[in-house]
Design a protein around this motif. Sequence first.
Motif, PDB file in Angstrom:
ATOM      1  N   VAL A   8       0.814  -1.213   0.000  1.00 32.10           N
ATOM      2  CA  VAL A   8       0.000   0.000   0.000  1.00 32.10           C
ATOM      3  C   VAL A   8       0.853   1.271   0.000  1.00 32.10           C
ATOM      4  N   PRO A   9       1.989   1.338   0.734  1.00 33.54           N
ATOM      5  CA  PRO A   9       2.794   2.562   0.669  1.00 33.54           C
ATOM      6  C   PRO A   9       3.296   2.901  -0.733  1.00 33.54           C
ATOM      7  N   ASP A  17       2.776   3.962   6.739  1.00 32.58           N
ATOM      8  CA  ASP A  17       2.721   3.072   7.892  1.00 32.58           C
ATOM      9  C   ASP A  17       1.780   1.892   7.679  1.00 32.58           C
ATOM     10  N   SER A  18       1.186   1.778   6.497  1.00 37.81           N
ATOM     11  CA  SER A  18       0.258   0.689   6.219  1.00 37.81           C
ATOM     12  C   SER A  18       1.010  -0.615   5.938  1.00 37.81           C
ATOM     13  N   THR A  19       0.437  -1.727   6.396  1.00 38.70           N
ATOM     14  CA  THR A  19       0.977  -3.049   6.087  1.00 38.70           C
ATOM     15  C   THR A  19       0.113  -3.753   5.036  1.00 38.70           C
ATOM     16  N   GLY A  20      -0.855  -3.043   4.470  1.00 42.47           N
ATOM     17  CA  GLY A  20      -1.720  -3.623   3.454  1.00 42.47           C
ATOM     18  C   GLY A  20      -0.983  -3.843   2.149  1.00 42.47           C
ATOM     19  N   ARG A  21      -1.656  -4.554   1.239  1.00 41.44           N
ATOM     20  CA  ARG A  21      -1.041  -4.817  -0.060  1.00 41.44           C
ATOM     21  C   ARG A  21      -2.109  -5.057  -1.116  1.00 41.44           C
ATOM     22  N   VAL A  42     -11.612  -4.583 -11.726  1.00 38.28           N
ATOM     23  CA  VAL A  42     -12.382  -4.629 -10.490  1.00 38.28           C
ATOM     24  C   VAL A  42     -11.435  -4.693  -9.298  1.00 38.28           C
ATOM     25  N   LEU A  43     -11.649  -3.804  -8.343  1.00 33.43           N
ATOM     26  CA  LEU A  43     -10.888  -3.797  -7.090  1.00 33.43           C
ATOM     27  C   LEU A  43     -11.694  -4.584  -6.070  1.00 33.43           C
ATOM     28  N   ILE A  44     -11.179  -5.722  -5.634  1.00 37.28           N
ATOM     29  CA  ILE A  44     -11.899  -6.623  -4.731  1.00 37.28           C
ATOM     30  C   ILE A  44     -11.492  -6.338  -3.291  1.00 37.28           C
ATOM     31  N   ALA A  72      -8.437  -8.112 -12.495  1.00 44.27           N
ATOM     32  CA  ALA A  72      -8.820  -8.144 -11.084  1.00 44.27           C
ATOM     33  C   ALA A  72      -7.658  -7.770 -10.171  1.00 44.27           C
ATOM     34  N   PHE A  73      -8.012  -7.109  -9.079  1.00 40.03           N
ATOM     35  CA  PHE A  73      -7.036  -6.662  -8.086  1.00 40.03           C
ATOM     36  C   PHE A  73      -7.646  -6.895  -6.706  1.00 40.03           C
ATOM     37  N   VAL A  74      -6.892  -7.496  -5.802  1.00 36.51           N
ATOM     38  CA  VAL A  74      -7.363  -7.744  -4.439  1.00 36.51           C
ATOM     39  C   VAL A  74      -6.603  -6.838  -3.479  1.00 36.51           C
ATOM     40  N   LEU A  75      -7.338  -6.040  -2.716  1.00 38.93           N
ATOM     41  CA  LEU A  75      -6.720  -5.176  -1.719  1.00 38.93           C
ATOM     42  C   LEU A  75      -6.866  -5.796  -0.336  1.00 38.93           C
ATOM     43  N   GLU A  76      -5.749  -6.120   0.278  1.00 38.25           N
ATOM     44  CA  GLU A  76      -5.727  -6.540   1.685  1.00 38.25           C
ATOM     45  C   GLU A  76      -5.515  -5.277   2.512  1.00 38.25           C
ATOM     46  N   TYR A  77      -6.606  -4.635   2.851  1.00 38.83           N
ATOM     47  CA  TYR A  77      -6.582  -3.357   3.549  1.00 38.83           C
ATOM     48  C   TYR A  77      -6.300  -3.573   5.046  1.00 38.83           C
TER      49      TYR A  77
END
Length: 263
Positions: A8-9, A17-21, A42-44, A72-77
């Motif tokens: 995410v950064p 400071d996000s650890t998402g991806r 599509v953002l999932i 397709a894109f998966v966001l682990e927020y």
Amino acid sequence: MIHETIPVPVLSTILEDSTGRLTTYCRGRTGLLADDGQRWAVLILPGGSYERIAPAESEPVALAFLAAGIQAFVLEYSVLPRRWPQPFLEGAAALAWLRVHAEEYGFRPDRVAVCGFSAGGHLAGWLAARWDHPMLKQQLGLSPEQVRPDAAVLGYPVVHAARYLAPLGGAEELRLDRQVTGRHSPTFLWATVGDATVPVENTIDYAAALRQQGVSFELHLFSDGPHAMGLADRESARDEAHYNAHAAAWHPLCVDWLKGREG
């Protein structure tokens, strides 16, 4: 297939400071007729009560959209203990990043949809309803045009279920049905009447709010099936209870609806 993982950064240095991806599931350009840059993306946003990221609503869903010709894109927020608006900021940053990289990944920048399940449906709804929220400009420097989803897909979304919204910082303030205006993105909704975790009234009340504001939407309610069914097929079901061939019809219906918006 273009299969990459992007922290995410990288999407926004302000979110350092996000650890998402963000994970990509995209067809590369191989000279086929469909490789004309006109695809949808599509953002999932998987569910998981804002406490975790549900696997059944991540890669299996991405692969199903990819098989249907949609990048397709998966966001682990970020999830708890990170609280609101962190997931909202990360979702907005991901949408804006996708538009910047549309040509690279072979889709049109004006064909970017968001698809969320359960808590991820709540997040997707906020992005579809509040893409013009002042905090996105103030904190991320993003314009409404960069963020606004061109369509939204919500599966059994958390709309006003207080038990999931209160830990984020306020159940009433975060109610999704109270965010809807006539500027909301066109929306596809589905849920099961048998959902005992997030009652179907969440979806029905959201549809009513869309209807009241004159927003274009399509709604599908299936009689049987528990919460968190994902695709409702064997590729995403964690047990037999979460497999329902009838409810699995939501995905081809959704693909038809989405592609029908191409004009």
